[in-house]
Write an enzyme that holds these catalytic residues in place. Structure first.
Site, PDB file in Angstrom:
ATOM      1  N   ASP A 286      -4.178  -0.426   9.483  1.00 10.08           N
ATOM      2  CA  ASP A 286      -5.183   0.629   9.860  1.00 10.08           C
ATOM      3  C   ASP A 286      -6.993   0.216   9.318  1.00 10.08           C
ATOM      4  O   ASP A 286      -7.035  -0.122   8.541  1.00 10.08           O
ATOM      5  CB  ASP A 286      -5.078   1.912  10.300  1.00 10.08           C
ATOM      6  CG  ASP A 286      -4.567   2.219   9.004  1.00 10.08           C
ATOM      7  OD1 ASP A 286      -4.368   1.608   7.775  1.00 10.08           O
ATOM      8  OD2 ASP A 286      -4.148   3.354   8.634  1.00 10.08           O
TER       9      ASP A 286
ATOM     10  N   ASP B 221      -7.754   1.565   6.377  1.00  9.24           N
ATOM     11  CA  ASP B 221      -7.752   1.972   5.115  1.00  9.24           C
ATOM     12  C   ASP B 221      -6.610   0.702   4.770  1.00  9.24           C
ATOM     13  O   ASP B 221      -7.001   0.630   3.317  1.00  9.24           O
ATOM     14  CB  ASP B 221      -6.518   3.334   5.057  1.00  9.24           C
ATOM     15  CG  ASP B 221      -7.697   4.320   4.665  1.00  9.24           C
ATOM     16  OD1 ASP B 221      -9.055   4.431   4.455  1.00  9.24           O
ATOM     17  OD2 ASP B 221      -7.143   5.189   4.598  1.00  9.24           O
TER      18      ASP B 221
ATOM     19  N   ASP C  19      -1.235  -1.633   5.603  1.00  7.67           N
ATOM     20  CA  ASP C  19      -1.817  -0.733   7.362  1.00  7.67           C
ATOM     21  C   ASP C  19      -1.811  -1.645   7.911  1.00  7.67           C
ATOM     22  O   ASP C  19      -3.220  -1.879   7.273  1.00  7.67           O
ATOM     23  CB  ASP C  19      -1.683   0.711   7.025  1.00  7.67           C
ATOM     24  CG  ASP C  19      -0.342   1.612   6.833  1.00  7.67           C
ATOM     25  OD1 ASP C  19       0.959   0.941   6.838  1.00  7.67           O
ATOM     26  OD2 ASP C  19      -0.411   2.603   6.392  1.00  7.67           O
TER      27      ASP C  19
ATOM     28  N   GLU D 120       0.778  -0.817   0.022  1.00  7.70           N
ATOM     29  CA  GLU D 120       0.190  -0.114  -0.057  1.00  7.70           C
ATOM     30  C   GLU D 120       0.910   1.312   0.323  1.00  7.70           C
ATOM     31  O   GLU D 120       1.642   0.689   0.787  1.00  7.70           O
ATOM     32  CB  GLU D 120      -0.946  -0.127   1.338  1.00  7.70           C
ATOM     33  CG  GLU D 120      -1.888   1.127   1.575  1.00  7.70           C
ATOM     34  CD  GLU D 120      -2.621   1.409   3.187  1.00  7.70           C
ATOM     35  OE1 GLU D 120      -2.429   0.264   3.937  1.00  7.70           O
ATOM     36  OE2 GLU D 120      -2.568   2.502   3.135  1.00  7.70           O
TER      37      GLU D 120
END
Ligand code: 1YM
Length: 638
Positions: free
Chosen positions: A501, A503, A499, A426
């Site tokens: 998180d 997203d 990540d 990402e």
């Protein structure tokens, strides 16, 4: 000693011709030809069943590899035959093609590939015994050495009400390469015959090792519908009911059973008079034409397919279809090299008519199933055009010449897929660190800019206009859709690195959806992984410890001595992009230290379900999902 008259000599000459050129009559003299003899005899029993007189057929492999076929039909006629002057039973077993000629107006629909009957079996056997139970008496005749009469038809006892025919024959070892019958080969065909002739009981037994065996009995009241259920047994049907259609026109009986499953392959088998027409023919064409037309009509009428949309093709509507087409025809014309194609042109229209009538009604009466089937065909259609595009892309991109295609993929040096892996990363900055921190021999890096397209909401052909997706397809090397070839996969591990998180998990869900839809076999074969970047770094003294989550952090801290714990520095890792190359390598990429999570089909199905709920057209499931998960989005573990 028999007195041979003129016609007897002709008869013997006839059977001699069969012995001289057996291939002309039964195809081959190998193991296939050996088994063919069984079907020639069984076919006569099946004909009797189709005429409505026989309910049970028994086939036994005897100790000496001779075969006994027994039925409970009327029994072969025993009277004197007008033309040959001998009994009809003997005539049937000694005159070539006699079965057809002396059929007495019966409507014969079975018959082997060569349709030559009992006399050929007699010609190719060391000995044959025929016993007929008829009119209260047991009649018996025996032949030897390729059809020479050993015993003319003789009454050998009484049988009361019992009727039927029993034939035992021993294939001639001078003719055949092998004499050994294979039980499984016989069993597959016997079961098939049972499926194709509903209500008929067929038993197969092997007496070679043990005469006490009960063998296998096949009886299917549901006929070809049960055949479809059997073929779909290890698949996932997408609708419950097996669709069954039936009709008769001009003495041609026509029957279809079908059910769709979730696979991408079709299983379509067609038969004429119980013979598998493996090259199809007019009966199959009629059905395929009608199926394509009806699904298109329904899709348009229901608004699922819009005016501007391309029509669904025959390929599209057969994806995941298991179907049996069975046609009983009094005068079938078989065509082609192996006679595996039905040629009668009138059948096309009849098949179309019978199928359309029944299937149209099914669609009208079962809107839920109809919708499921149309949706399946529409997905197939998208996949088909996508596959075409992918083919073009893969053809245009030659990786051996240009390993940095689209300037995005940093490929690994190794061309050995077994040791190669690709990280799909990402963001450009994490991609940069990953490139610096990788083992360039075996690790390829593909950075993704921003979010990847949701293929659940996009037609596959449009998805292929997306550069990210094109890059992934080219990098994997497998192609997609119909061209998909797992053996061409260029990496043993495909590692999604996002990540820790919201997203990150969103991008992971998007990638999983893509993999599941486009490259499902890659997922099923266990090639897809999720990297697990750490959430915390704990430093004390010279030690650096990375942990995946809160839980692990607490556990680790608790394991430290009080004085060290007090001085430990705890940092929350903000994202892959903020790790330097060394850190990224140590925590997420190094084969020795990293923790990967293998992605299962279950993960993908869950991802897919989440997608359908969040992105699909239905509002209610979305509302419910958000309500249920509002507080937990951070932890949504996909
Ligand atoms: C184990 C093999 O051959 N059964 C069998 C064959 C015939 C009949 C019944 C039969 C047919 C007809 C009338 C008819 C055959 N008959 C002839 C022929 N089992 C086995 N069972 N009655 C009985 O077709 O009209 C050929 S086969 F020509 F003699 F009628």
């Amino acid at each position: 000693m028999n007195d041979y008259n003129e016609s007897d000599i002709q008869v013997l000459e006839g059977l001699d011709a069969v012995r001289k050129r057996p291939g002309m009559y039964i195809g081959t003299t190998d193991v296939k030809g050996l088994h063919h003899l069984v079907w020639e005899i069984v076919d006569n029993s099946i004909d009797e069943a189709l005429a409505g007189y026989c309910k049970n057929i028994e086939i036994v492999i005897n100790k000496d590899n001779s075969i006994t076929v027994k039925d409970d039909g009327r029994g072969i006629p025993v009277g004197k035959h007008a033309k040959t002057g001998i009994s009809t039973v003997e005539t049937v077993y000694t005159v070539l093609h006699a079965g057809g000629k002396f059929g007495g107006g019966g409507y014969k629909v079975s018959g082997g590939l060569h349709g030559v009957g009992a006399s050929v079996v007699n010609a190719l056997s060391s000995w044959v015994t025929v016993t007929v139970y008829k009119e209260g008496k047991i009649h018996e005749t025996k032949f030897q050495n390729g059809g020479k009469v050993l015993q003319p038809l003789t009454v050998i006892g009484e049988c009361g009400e019992r009727t039927g025919t029993t034939v035992t024959f021993k294939p001639d070892p001078e003719i055949f390469d092998t004499e050994i019958y294979d039980y499984e080969t016989l069993k597959i065909r016997v079961r098939e015959l049972a499926f194709l002739n509903k209500g008929l009981r067929l038993t197969l037994r092997d007496d070679r090792d043990n005469e006490d065996t009960t063998g296998d009995t096949f009886l299917y009241e549901g006929g070809i519908s049960e055949y479809v259920r059997f073929l779909n047994e290890n698949k996932t049907p997408i609708h419950d009911e097996i669709i069954h259609l039936e009709g008769e026109e001009d003495g041609i009986v026509f029957e279809v059973a079908m059910q769709y499953n979730s696979s991408y392959n079709d299983n379509i088998y067609s038969f004429v008079n119980n013979i598998n027409t493996h090259d199809g023919g007019t009966h199959e064409e009629g059905v395929r034409r009608a199926l394509t037309r009806l699904i298109n009509n329904y899709a348009k009428k229901s608004g699922m397919l819009k005016e501007k949309d391309e029509s669904l093709t025959g390929e599209d509507v057969k994806e995941g279809l298991t179907m049996i087409v069975s046609c009983k025809h009094p005068n079938p014309q078989f065509e082609g090299q192996t006679k595996g194609r039905l040629g009668n042109s009138e059948v096309r229209k009849i098949a179309d008519n019978v199928f359309s009538k029944g299937f149209d009604r099914f669609l009208m009466e079962n809107p839920n199933e109809a919708k499921i089937i149309v949706e399946k065909s529409m997905l197939a259609s998208r996949a088909r055009s996508a596959a075409k595009k992918a083919r073009e892309i893969t053809r245009k991109t030659d990786l051996s010449v240009n390993s940095n295609f689209f300037g995005k993929l940093s490929d690994c040096k190794s061309k050995d897929a077994n040791i190669s892996e690709i990280f799909i990363v990402e963001g450009d900055s994490a991609g940069g660190s990953a490139k610096k921190g990788r083992d360039s021999m075996t690790q390829a890096i593909l950075p993704l800019r921003g979010k990847i397209l949701n293929v659940e909401k996009t037609r596959l052909d449009r998805a292929l206009e997306n550069e990210e997706i094109r890059t992934i397809i080219t990098a994997f090397g497998t192609g997609i859709g119909q061209d998909f070839d797992l053996s061409k996969l260029r990496y043993n591990k495909i590692i999604i690195m996002t990540d820790a998180d919201v997203d990150g998990s969103h991008i992971r869900v998007l990638l999983l959806t893509l993999f599941y839809r486009f490259f499902r076999p890659i997922v099923e074969a266990g090639h897809v992984y999720a990297a697990q970047p750490p959430l915390f770094r704990i430093m004390h003294g010279k030690t650096r410890k990375y942990v995946l989550n809160e839980d692990e952090k607490e556990k680790y801290l608790a394991s430290l001595p009080e004085n060290i714990r007090a001085r430990a520095e705890i940092a929350r890792m903000k994202g892959l992009g903020e790790m330097d190359a060394e850190e990224l390598n140590e925590t997420t990429m190094d084969i020795e230290k990293r923790i990967l999570r293998k992605i299962t089909v279950n993960d993908c199905i869950q991802a897919d379900a989440v997608f359908n709920k969040l992105m699909g057209d239905e509002v209610e499931p979305r509302r419910k999902f958000i309500e249920e998960n509002a507080g937990y989005v951070q932890n949504l573990d996909i």
